[in-house]
Design an enzyme around this catalytic site. Structure first.
Site, mmCIF file in Angstrom:
data_model
loop_
_atom_site.group_PDB
_atom_site.id
_atom_site.type_symbol
_atom_site.label_atom_id
_atom_site.label_comp_id
_atom_site.label_asym_id
_atom_site.label_seq_id
_atom_site.Cartn_x
_atom_site.Cartn_y
_atom_site.Cartn_z
ATOM 1 N N GLY A 8 0.854 -1.194 0.000
ATOM 2 C CA GLY A 8 0.000 0.000 0.000
ATOM 3 C C GLY A 8 0.886 1.238 0.000
ATOM 4 O O GLY A 8 0.511 2.296 0.525
ATOM 5 N N GLY A 11 -0.517 4.650 -1.212
ATOM 6 C CA GLY A 11 -1.732 5.190 -0.580
ATOM 7 C C GLY A 11 -1.441 6.402 0.290
ATOM 8 O O GLY A 11 -0.308 6.905 0.321
ATOM 9 N N GLN A 12 -2.465 6.870 1.022
ATOM 10 C CA GLN A 12 -2.327 8.101 1.818
ATOM 11 C C GLN A 12 -1.174 7.974 2.828
ATOM 12 O O GLN A 12 -0.300 8.834 2.899
ATOM 13 C CB GLN A 12 -3.631 8.424 2.569
ATOM 14 C CG GLN A 12 -3.563 9.752 3.312
ATOM 15 C CD GLN A 12 -4.588 9.907 4.436
ATOM 16 O OE1 GLN A 12 -5.234 8.944 4.838
ATOM 17 N NE2 GLN A 12 -4.740 11.111 4.942
ATOM 18 N N ASP A 53 -1.374 -7.879 -5.979
ATOM 19 C CA ASP A 53 -2.601 -7.769 -5.193
ATOM 20 C C ASP A 53 -2.334 -8.517 -3.882
ATOM 21 O O ASP A 53 -1.902 -9.675 -3.908
ATOM 22 C CB ASP A 53 -3.738 -8.429 -5.998
ATOM 23 C CG ASP A 53 -5.091 -8.308 -5.313
ATOM 24 O OD1 ASP A 53 -5.124 -8.202 -4.069
ATOM 25 O OD2 ASP A 53 -6.101 -8.335 -6.024
ATOM 26 N N TYR A 143 -16.065 -2.519 7.491
ATOM 27 C CA TYR A 143 -14.660 -2.148 7.744
ATOM 28 C C TYR A 143 -14.301 -2.438 9.210
ATOM 29 O O TYR A 143 -13.281 -3.060 9.509
ATOM 30 C CB TYR A 143 -14.482 -0.665 7.410
ATOM 31 C CG TYR A 143 -13.145 -0.071 7.742
ATOM 32 C CD1 TYR A 143 -11.961 -0.585 7.215
ATOM 33 C CD2 TYR A 143 -13.050 1.060 8.563
ATOM 34 C CE1 TYR A 143 -10.733 -0.001 7.497
ATOM 35 C CE2 TYR A 143 -11.828 1.650 8.840
ATOM 36 C CZ TYR A 143 -10.671 1.116 8.319
ATOM 37 O OH TYR A 143 -9.464 1.702 8.597
ATOM 38 N N LYS A 147 -11.626 -5.060 10.902
ATOM 39 C CA LYS A 147 -10.537 -4.604 11.774
ATOM 40 C C LYS A 147 -10.558 -5.331 13.132
ATOM 41 O O LYS A 147 -9.507 -5.660 13.674
ATOM 42 C CB LYS A 147 -10.583 -3.081 11.950
ATOM 43 C CG LYS A 147 -10.127 -2.328 10.687
ATOM 44 C CD LYS A 147 -8.669 -2.643 10.371
ATOM 45 C CE LYS A 147 -8.190 -2.166 9.030
ATOM 46 N NZ LYS A 147 -6.849 -2.621 8.661
ATOM 47 N N ILE A 173 -6.711 10.321 9.702
ATOM 48 C CA ILE A 173 -5.350 10.830 9.443
ATOM 49 C C ILE A 173 -5.431 11.998 8.452
ATOM 50 O O ILE A 173 -6.016 11.874 7.380
ATOM 51 C CB ILE A 173 -4.433 9.712 8.873
ATOM 52 C CG1 ILE A 173 -4.417 8.481 9.804
ATOM 53 C CG2 ILE A 173 -3.026 10.248 8.628
ATOM 54 C CD1 ILE A 173 -3.843 8.692 11.177
HETATM 55 C C1 AKB Z 1 -12.052 5.938 7.846
HETATM 56 O O1 AKB Z 1 -12.616 7.043 7.976
HETATM 57 O O2 AKB Z 1 -12.617 4.928 7.417
HETATM 58 C C2 AKB Z 1 -10.596 5.809 8.283
HETATM 59 C C3 AKB Z 1 -10.468 5.270 9.663
HETATM 60 C C4 AKB Z 1 -10.913 6.056 10.818
HETATM 61 O O3 AKB Z 1 -9.982 4.189 9.832
HETATM 62 N N1 AKB Z 1 -9.943 7.082 8.176
#
Ligand code: AKB
Length: 324
Positions: A8, A11-12, A53, A143, A147, A173
């Site tokens: 990655g 990425g940012q 990938d 998400y 996590k 971030i």
């Molecule tokens: C998001 O907004 O999904 C991310 C995070 C807080 O993990 N920046």
């Protein structure tokens, strides 16, 4: 940590973490792995780099063997907002990417692995103010589910196979080099570009939505500090609470107005409001402070000034009275 593979890398976070790692550990010891966006051709020629990938375990493992990697930093992930639009893709990328990382680390007996977690591990049943390190993890986004699963898998591989995995629950971030993509905290970056370009921002969160945030310089500092921490001092492994500041869109807009007095903001919340409402407003990061000495350098005022200077330079739009 002699040879580090950063997945990655374009990425940012990757695009700012890799130069910091090169500076600290030597140019030739950092290998950039990317899938999308690709590395510009002229960079790909001179960098130690590889395109694959993260779900493709054969290419992933081969890259580790070819470059004699002993440390993996896997930053590849589908974030919260995009994850709600494509939940199965988020599961596939985040979970299979992580499992591949852990399997390769175990099979090749790598020294260390870093995989970020997120404040998205928390949900509506978690205490929202000063959220403790060890608390209820019942997220309502895909998400967040990936996590939490990632943290549990990381701890499992540590206990069962001794894989030295480390991770931070990153807050939003904020950075000026590469735009974030697909997150709920992305407003806190977009607002700077729109303020400098158009003196106007249409915010997708409500004015009083308070979220934990961190400037990129602190994110890089925290990541390197945890990577280098003495394992004997770590009681936690894959999901450290870490924070630097908490603010609302209105508070950020007011800080920007100190430099751009005619900046205007409207609030038109969309589906991302529900995600933000399920997350903490502030974080207790005392375990990170005790176990590896975490201390942030940036607050809202310092971050806003640096962001405005950087974005006005990048866009070549001067802001009167604002210089480094
Ligand atoms: C998001 O907004 O999904 C991310 C995070 C807080 O993990 N920046």
């Amino acid at each position: 940590m002699k040879k580090i593979l950063v997945i990655g890398a374009t990425g940012q976070i990757g695009s700012e973490l890799t130069p910091a790692l090169k500076k600290r550990y030597g140019e030739e010891n950092i290998v950039l792995a990317y899938y999308y966006p690709p590395l510009p051709k002229e960079l790909a020629k001179k960098e130690f780099s590889v395109q694959f990938d993260v779900r493709d375990i054969d290419k992933f493992k081969q890259a580790c063997i070819d470059y004699n990697i002993d440390t993996i930093i896997n930053l590849a992930a589908i974030l919260s907002a995009k994850g709600e639009q494509e939940p199965l893709k988020a599961w596939d990328t985040n979970i299979n990417g992580l499992i591949n990382t852990l399997e390769i680390a175990n099979e090749l007996k790598l020294e260390r692995v870093f995989v970020p977690s997120s404040i998205a591990v928390f949900g509506p049943t978690t205490p929202r103010i000063n959220t403790p390190q060890d608390t209820i993890l019942q997220p309502t986004t895909m998400y967040g589910i990936t996590k939490v699963s990632g943290e549990l898998l990381g701890n499992y591989y540590f206990m069962k196979f001794g894989v030295d995995i480390r991770g931070i629950r990153y807050p939003g971030i904020i950075s000026s080099m590469t735009l974030p993509g697909g997150g709920t905290t992305d407003y806190a970056v977009e607002i700077f570009y729109e303020a400098v370009k158009n003196k106007y921002y249409n915010c997708f969160l409500k004015a009083d939505t308070r979220l934990p945030m961190m400037y990129m310089a602190d994110c890089i500092k925290a990541t390197i500090m945890l990577l280098e921490a003495d394992i004997n001092n770590l009681k936690h492994h894959s999901g450290f609470n870490v924070t630097a500041m908490s603010f609302t869109p209105e508070e950020l807009a007011n800080e920007i107005k100190k430099y751009i007095p005619d900046f205007k903001i409207d609030y038109n919340p969309d589906f991302r409001q529900a995600i933000a409402d399920s997350w903490p407003q502030s974080i207790d990061d005392s375990c990170a402070r005790e176990e590896w000495g975490w201390q942030p350098d940036y607050d809202l005022a310092k971050m806003t000034k640096e962001m405005l200077i950087a974005i006005s330079k990048k866009l070549q739009i001067p802001i009167s009275g604002l210089t480094d």
